[in-house]
Design an enzyme around this catalytic site. Structure first.
Site, PDB file in Angstrom:
ATOM      1  CG  ASN A   1     -39.217 -34.908  63.590  1.00 48.56           C
ATOM      2  OD1 ASN A   1     -39.280 -34.109  64.524  1.00 48.56           O
ATOM      3  ND2 ASN A   1     -39.711 -34.640  62.386  1.00 48.56           N
ATOM      4  CD1 TRP A   2     -38.519 -37.609  69.627  1.00 45.12           C
ATOM      5  CD2 TRP A   2     -38.530 -36.502  71.580  1.00 45.12           C
ATOM      6  NE1 TRP A   2     -37.764 -38.330  70.523  1.00 45.12           N
ATOM      7  CE2 TRP A   2     -37.751 -37.675  71.735  1.00 45.12           C
ATOM      8  CE3 TRP A   2     -38.665 -35.661  72.683  1.00 45.12           C
ATOM      9  CZ2 TRP A   2     -37.125 -38.012  72.935  1.00 45.12           C
ATOM     10  CZ3 TRP A   2     -38.043 -35.991  73.871  1.00 45.12           C
ATOM     11  CH2 TRP A   2     -37.289 -37.159  74.001  1.00 45.12           C
ATOM     12  CE  LYS A   3     -43.223 -35.771  62.423  1.00 47.61           C
ATOM     13  NZ  LYS A   3     -44.155 -36.180  61.392  1.00 47.61           N
ATOM     14  CG  HIS A  45     -40.334 -32.551  58.555  1.00 50.05           C
ATOM     15  ND1 HIS A  45     -41.699 -32.571  58.361  1.00 50.05           N
ATOM     16  CD2 HIS A  45     -39.983 -33.785  58.979  1.00 50.05           C
ATOM     17  CE1 HIS A  45     -42.150 -33.775  58.676  1.00 50.05           C
ATOM     18  NE2 HIS A  45     -41.138 -34.531  59.052  1.00 50.05           N
ATOM     19  CD  GLU A  89     -44.964 -32.987  60.053  1.00 47.89           C
ATOM     20  OE1 GLU A  89     -44.251 -32.621  61.001  1.00 47.89           O
ATOM     21  OE2 GLU A  89     -45.352 -34.163  59.915  1.00 47.89           O
ATOM     22  CD  GLU A 108     -39.491 -37.588  56.936  1.00 45.90           C
ATOM     23  OE1 GLU A 108     -39.445 -38.383  57.877  1.00 45.90           O
ATOM     24  OE2 GLU A 108     -39.892 -36.423  57.057  1.00 45.90           O
ATOM     25  N   GLY A 155     -47.231 -39.904  59.102  1.00 43.51           N
ATOM     26  CA  GLY A 155     -48.294 -39.851  60.104  1.00 43.51           C
ATOM     27  C   GLY A 155     -49.601 -40.460  59.644  1.00 43.51           C
ATOM     28  CB  SER A 170     -46.015 -44.812  58.450  1.00 47.43           C
ATOM     29  OG  SER A 170     -46.966 -43.757  58.406  1.00 47.43           O
ATOM     30  N   GLY A 211     -41.023 -40.560  63.174  1.00 45.99           N
ATOM     31  CA  GLY A 211     -41.871 -39.615  63.892  1.00 45.99           C
ATOM     32  C   GLY A 211     -42.547 -40.301  65.062  1.00 45.99           C
ATOM     33  N   GLY A 212     -43.828 -40.608  64.901  1.00 44.54           N
ATOM     34  CA  GLY A 212     -44.654 -41.156  65.984  1.00 44.54           C
ATOM     35  C   GLY A 212     -43.997 -42.255  66.813  1.00 44.54           C
TER      36      GLY A 212
END
Ligand code: 13P
Length: 267
Positions: free
Chosen positions: A17-19, A104, A106, A176, A182, A221, A242-243
């Site tokens: 997930n590149w956000k 998600h 977010e 999640e 994150g 993470s 993610g990251g």
């Protein structure tokens, strides 16, 4: 907690997930780099989810028969209409999108995404041959108040309300924990595994034995250093990253960690 009795062993899945990262030109570079590394990887499904504006670039770079599938980070439930700023299922399909992340945390947190909306989107997604990745997870306050099970169960029940049971092969669920996203604070394999097993049991309760084939991803993470231990949990079928998915090398290492040890299992 005893693991759920799986009737079906799902094929592992790793999703990046590149956000809100990467312009279209950055996307070409990162996609190429990922493709080079994973070209020969087998027995696992791999997906990248760049921002909407980068989907055409990613689609072009991946080409028609890529081992990596394309995913989006959200969609609207309607086919078209007066919904300023929204994107529909058919618009995503045009760029080769096969998966869509829904609900998600977010979006639940910052964009008023309710489980009811997620349910409508998930039903719409499968109608357009998009595989929904439905996200659930508790906040730190909820975990500390011992509400994790209740929160996750209620999110799953309402986010999957009305989901057509004949389409459950298409469904992916992602756990999640919000406090692990994150933050560098990863849930321990045991903490994550426990929730996954509860989710599996719930999915079997809702959908019957075929619920054991629904892939349940862990997200929060995930890094090359912790991926193998998380993936060893019996009810964790892959990762929503993610990251670390913005780094081709790290993403590849996580994919390697998620691949089944007995290759024949998922041929
Ligand atoms: P991080 O891997 O950056 O914690 O993000 C997890 C996530 O939200 C994936 O959807």
């Amino acid at each position: 907690m005893t693991p759920s009795k799986k009737v079906i062993t799902p094929r592992p899945l790793v999703v990046g997930n590149w956000k809100m990262h990467k312009t279209a030109s950055d996307t070409r570079d990162l996609t190429q780099d990922i493709v080079k590394r994973v070209e020969r990887v087998a027995n696992i499904d791999m997906v990248i989810c760049p921002p909407f504006t980068s989907l055409p670039a990613a689609h072009e770079t991946l080409g028609r028969h890529s081992v990596i599938a394309l995913g989006a980070q959200n969609m609207h439930a309607a086919k078209e209409g007066a919904f300023t700023g929204e994107i529909s299922g058919p618009m995503l399909r045009e760029f080769g999108v096969r998966y869509v992340i829904l609900g998600h945390s977010e979006r639940r947190q910052f964009d008023n995404e309710t489980s009811e909306k997620v349910a409508a989107k998930a039903i719409s997604a499968v109608g357009y041959h998009l595989r929904p990745i439905v996200c659930v997870g508790e906040t730190l306050t909820q975990r500390e108040a011992d509400e994790t099970t209740a929160v996750v169960e209620s999110q799953i029940r309402s986010s999957l309300s009305g989901f057509p049971s004949e389409q459950i092969d298409e469904l992916v669920v992602a756990y999640e924990p919000v406090w692990a996203i994150g933050t560098g604070k990863v849930a321990t394999p045991r903490q994550a595994g426990e929730v996954h097993t509860k989710i599996r049991k719930l999915l079997i309760k809702i959908f019957g034995p075929k619920g054991s084939g629904i892939r349940i991803l862990y997200g929060g993470s995930v890094k090359p250093e912790n991926a193998a231990a998380l993936m060893a949990e019996p009810d964790i079928d892959g990762a929503l990253v993610g990251g670390a998915s913005l780094d081709a090398r790290a993403f590849f290492d996580i994919i390697e960690a998620a691949r089944p040890t007995r290759a024949s299992e998922h041929d």
